[in-house]
Design a protein around this motif. Structure first.
Motif, short mmCIF file in Angstrom:
data_model
loop_
_atom_site.label_atom_id
_atom_site.label_comp_id
_atom_site.label_asym_id
_atom_site.label_seq_id
_atom_site.Cartn_x
_atom_site.Cartn_y
_atom_site.Cartn_z
N LYS A 1 20.60 97.15 7.19
CA LYS A 1 19.47 96.96 6.66
C LYS A 1 18.25 97.42 7.44
O LYS A 1 17.26 97.90 6.85
CB LYS A 1 19.26 95.32 6.38
CG LYS A 1 20.26 94.69 5.70
CD LYS A 1 20.08 93.29 5.35
CE LYS A 1 20.97 92.30 4.69
NZ LYS A 1 20.76 90.93 4.79
N VAL A 2 18.45 97.68 8.42
CA VAL A 2 17.47 98.05 9.58
C VAL A 2 18.03 98.87 10.53
O VAL A 2 18.92 98.67 11.15
CB VAL A 2 16.36 96.79 9.94
CG1 VAL A 2 15.53 97.62 11.26
CG2 VAL A 2 15.72 96.28 8.94
N ASP B 1 13.73 101.22 7.36
CA ASP B 1 14.52 100.42 6.46
C ASP B 1 15.46 100.89 5.90
O ASP B 1 16.08 101.74 6.30
CB ASP B 1 13.08 100.01 5.26
CG ASP B 1 12.78 101.25 4.60
OD1 ASP B 1 13.47 102.15 4.58
OD2 ASP B 1 11.73 101.30 4.26
N ALA B 2 16.10 99.93 4.89
CA ALA B 2 17.23 100.41 4.41
C ALA B 2 17.40 101.67 3.70
O ALA B 2 18.35 102.34 3.44
CB ALA B 2 17.63 99.22 3.26
N GLN B 3 16.12 102.01 3.26
CA GLN B 3 16.10 103.38 2.57
C GLN B 3 15.80 104.48 3.77
O GLN B 3 15.80 105.57 3.16
CB GLN B 3 15.04 103.41 1.42
CG GLN B 3 15.37 102.60 0.13
CD GLN B 3 15.34 101.36 0.60
OE1 GLN B 3 14.28 100.76 1.03
NE2 GLN B 3 16.35 100.46 -0.03
N LYS C 1 13.11 104.92 5.55
CA LYS C 1 11.77 105.21 5.49
C LYS C 1 11.36 104.74 6.86
O LYS C 1 11.66 103.54 7.28
CB LYS C 1 10.99 104.69 4.42
CG LYS C 1 11.53 105.50 3.16
CD LYS C 1 11.27 106.75 2.84
CE LYS C 1 11.64 107.23 1.62
NZ LYS C 1 11.30 108.75 1.38
N ARG D 1 9.07 102.78 9.08
CA ARG D 1 8.32 101.33 8.82
C ARG D 1 7.42 101.09 10.05
O ARG D 1 6.34 100.59 10.04
CB ARG D 1 8.89 100.36 8.35
CG ARG D 1 9.67 100.46 7.21
CD ARG D 1 8.63 100.70 5.83
NE ARG D 1 7.94 99.41 5.77
CZ ARG D 1 8.62 98.27 5.31
NH1 ARG D 1 9.86 98.50 4.64
NH2 ARG D 1 7.75 97.23 5.03
N VAL E 1 10.29 93.86 7.91
CA VAL E 1 11.26 94.82 6.98
C VAL E 1 12.45 93.79 6.45
O VAL E 1 12.78 94.13 5.15
CB VAL E 1 11.88 96.06 7.84
CG1 VAL E 1 12.75 96.82 6.98
CG2 VAL E 1 10.94 96.83 8.26
N LEU E 2 13.13 93.09 7.21
CA LEU E 2 14.01 92.23 6.57
C LEU E 2 13.62 91.25 5.65
O LEU E 2 14.36 90.97 4.67
CB LEU E 2 14.83 91.36 7.89
CG LEU E 2 15.54 92.09 8.95
CD1 LEU E 2 16.14 91.32 10.12
CD2 LEU E 2 16.91 92.65 8.32
N ALA E 3 12.33 90.82 5.83
CA ALA E 3 11.40 90.12 4.60
C ALA E 3 11.11 90.65 3.39
O ALA E 3 10.31 90.21 2.47
CB ALA E 3 10.65 89.08 5.25
N ASN E 4 11.40 92.07 3.54
CA ASN E 4 10.51 92.89 2.41
C ASN E 4 8.93 92.80 2.47
O ASN E 4 8.48 92.79 1.19
CB ASN E 4 11.18 92.65 0.96
CG ASN E 4 12.82 93.03 0.82
OD1 ASN E 4 13.33 94.10 1.35
ND2 ASN E 4 13.48 92.07 0.26
N LYS E 5 8.37 92.69 3.69
CA LYS E 5 7.03 92.58 3.65
C LYS E 5 6.69 93.79 4.56
O LYS E 5 7.30 94.52 5.01
CB LYS E 5 6.73 91.29 4.32
CG LYS E 5 7.11 89.94 3.94
CD LYS E 5 6.72 89.09 4.56
CE LYS E 5 7.23 87.58 3.89
NZ LYS E 5 6.82 86.23 4.81
#
Length: 398
Positions: free
Chosen positions: A70-71, A171-173, A175, A177, A203-207
Motif C-alpha cells: 500500500k505504501v 502511495d499504492a499508485q 505517486k 506523496r 497515505v494509509l488513511a487516504n488523506k
C-alpha cells in the motif's frame, strides 16, 4: 562599416581565443573540485522511478516486486555518515511498526565509495562499498533490503537524494506523496515531529499529507564527480614529510600514561617483521580517517638506532605521516619494559589508550582492522556529535 577580410579574420581569431579561455576556465574549475549543479529532487506527485539493483542478500530487487504494498518507502542512506548511523535504529523500528500494515521499505546506498574522502570516514568503521554494506548490515542486523547504486548512480539521479538519510514515500499508485527527513532531529530524545510516520499514516488513511516536503540533515550525496576531492586528499597526504625520532624510557613511560587529551593508538613494529609491515597501511589509514578528531597514532620501531635510515625509508614508502619513534638505545628490553613491563616484547604489538592511561584495547599480533576501528570510534569523545559514542557502544544483538 565595411568589414574587410582582415577584420573578419581578427574577429574569428578573437572568438576562438574566447572559446578556448572559457574551456580552460571550466577545466580549471573541475580540477579544483568545485561543486557542480545539484541533482534535481523528485517532485511531489511524480511516479516512482523504476529500479533494479543488487542487494546485500545476493538478490536483485526491482520496483515491481513491491507492487502489492500500500505504501513504499525508498530510503537513501549509507554507511559512513554519522547522521545516517543514528537513524539506523529508527529505520528498523519503522519497518517493524508498519510491516503488517502493507508498508514496504527499501534502502538504497547512493554514494560512490571513491568519492568519499578519508577524513569523511572519521565516524565510521566501514566505507560505502557494496562489500562494506554487507558488513554494516550484518553488524546492525538490517531486516530490510539494502541495495547498492554507487557504481553507476543511475537510479539515485532519478530520485535526487540531497543527503543521507533522505526518504521518498509513495502511495499504492506509486505517486510520490512525501520526501525528506524521517523526523525532525537526529538526536532521538529531542524529536518532536515524526514526519515520515505522519506521511505514511496519512497515505494509509487516504488523506492528504499535511507536510509533503521537508529538508533532510545529513551527509551530502557523494556523486561521482567528487572523486577529484578524494584524489586531491591522497595527493596532499603523499606530499607531507615523514620523520622518525629517537625515544627513551622516560618518553615511553609518558606515552603509556597518556596524560594528554587524545585517544592514542601505539603500535610497536620492526622493519624485519613481515606481519608488522603488512599491517602498517591499515594503521596509517586509521590515522587518516580519525586523525582530525581527538585521536593520535604513534608508531614505535624496535629497530636499533643505527637502522634508522631503513626505518625512515620503509615509513616514507607508506607515506606514514603519523608520529614515528625508534628506540634510542641498543639495550632494548628496559626500553620496552618502560612502556609495559608485562609485555613479552613480541611484535607487532598495539595498545589503545584513553586520556588518563586507561587501556581499552591491547593485542600482540596482527590486529583485526574492523575491530580496532570500532574500538576507536567507541572511545572517541562525543566532541562534536553528541550521541555518536553511545551508538558505537550499544550492543548489536537483537
Amino acid at each position: 562599416m565595411k568589414r574587410t577580410r582582415g577584420t573578419f579574420a581578427m574577429m574569428t581569431q578573437l572568438a576562438t581565443l574566447l572559446a578556448a579561455s572559457l574551456i580552460n576556465l571550466s577545466l580549471a574549475g573541475s580540477a579544483r573540485g568545485e561543486e557542480k549543479p545539484p541533482v534535481a529532487v523528485l517532485a511531489i506527485g511524480a511516479d516512482a522511478p523504476d529500479f533494479c539493483l543488487p542487494g546485500i542478500d545476493g538478490q536483485t530487487h526491482c520496483l515491481k516486486e513491491y507492487a502489492a504494498s500500500k505504501v513504499l518507502v525508498v530510503a537513501f542512506t549509507c554507511n559512513h555518515c554519522p547522521t545516517a548511523q543514528l537513524y539506523e535504529g529508527r529505520l528498523k523500528q519503522l519497518v517493524e511498526d508498519y510491516r503488517d500494515k502493507g508498508v514496504a521499505l527499501v534502502a538504497i546506498e547512493p554514494n560512490n565509495p571513491n568519492a568519499v574522502r578519508l577524513d569523511e570516514l572519521g565516524y565510521t568503521d566501514v566505507g560505502d562499498s557494496f562489500e562494506e554494506m554487507k558488513t554494516r548490515a550484518a553488524y546492525r542486523h538490517f531486516h530490510f533490503p539494502y541495495l547498492y547504486d554507487g557504481e553507476t548512480q543511475s537510479v539515485s539521479r532519478t530520485y535526487g537524494p540531497a543527503a543521507t538519510p533522505h526518504l521518498f514515500i509513495f502511495d499504492a499508485q506509486r505517486k510520490l506523496r512525501y520526501e525528506g527527513r524521517l523526523d525532525n532531529n537526529p538526536r532521538e530524545p529531542l524529536v518532536t515531529s515524526r514526519d515520515a510516520r505522519n506521511a505514511i499514516d496519512a497515505v494509509l488513511a487516504n488523506k492528504p499529507v499535511a507536510l509533503a516536503k521537508t529538508p533532510s540533515v545529513g551527509c551530502s550525496t557523494k556523486w561521482m564527480y567528487k572523486e577529484e576531492g578524494r584524489k586531491a586528499e591522497l595527493a596532499a597526504i603523499e606530499s607531507k614529510p615523514v620523520s622518525v625520532m629517537a625515544t627513551g624510557a622516560a618518553e615511553l613511560k609518558s606515552l603509556r600514561k597518556n596524560a594528554g587529551e587524545n585517544l592514542v593508538l601505539v603500535n610497536f613494529w620492526a622493519t624485519w617483521c613481515a606481519p608488522c609491515v603488512a599491517e602498517m597501511p591499515e594503521i596509517q589509514t586509521m590515522y587518516r580517517m580519525y586523525g582530525h578528531r581527538a585521536f593520535e597514532v604513534v608508531t614505535v620501531s624496535i629497530n636499533y638506532p643505527d637502522e634508522k635510515e631503513g626505518v625512515l625509508a620503509a615509513l616514507t614508502k607508506l607515506h606514514a605521516t603519523t608520529r614515528n619513534l625508534i628506540l634510542g638505545g641498543t639495550d632494548i628490553y628496559p626500553l620496552l619494559a618502560a612502556f609495559n613491563a608485562d609485555w613479552n616484547a613480541a611484535v607487532p604489538y598495539s595498545m589503545l589508550i584513553r586520556p588518563g592511561g586507561e587501556v581499552v584495547y591491547e593485542y600482540q599480533g596482527n590486529i583485526d582492522p574492523l575491530v580496532m576501528r570500532r574500538m576507536i570510534i567507541a572511545n572517541l569523545a562525543d566532541d562534536n556529535y553528541i550521541g555518536h559514542q553511545a551508538y558505537w557502544r550499544a550492543k548489536t544483538e537483537d
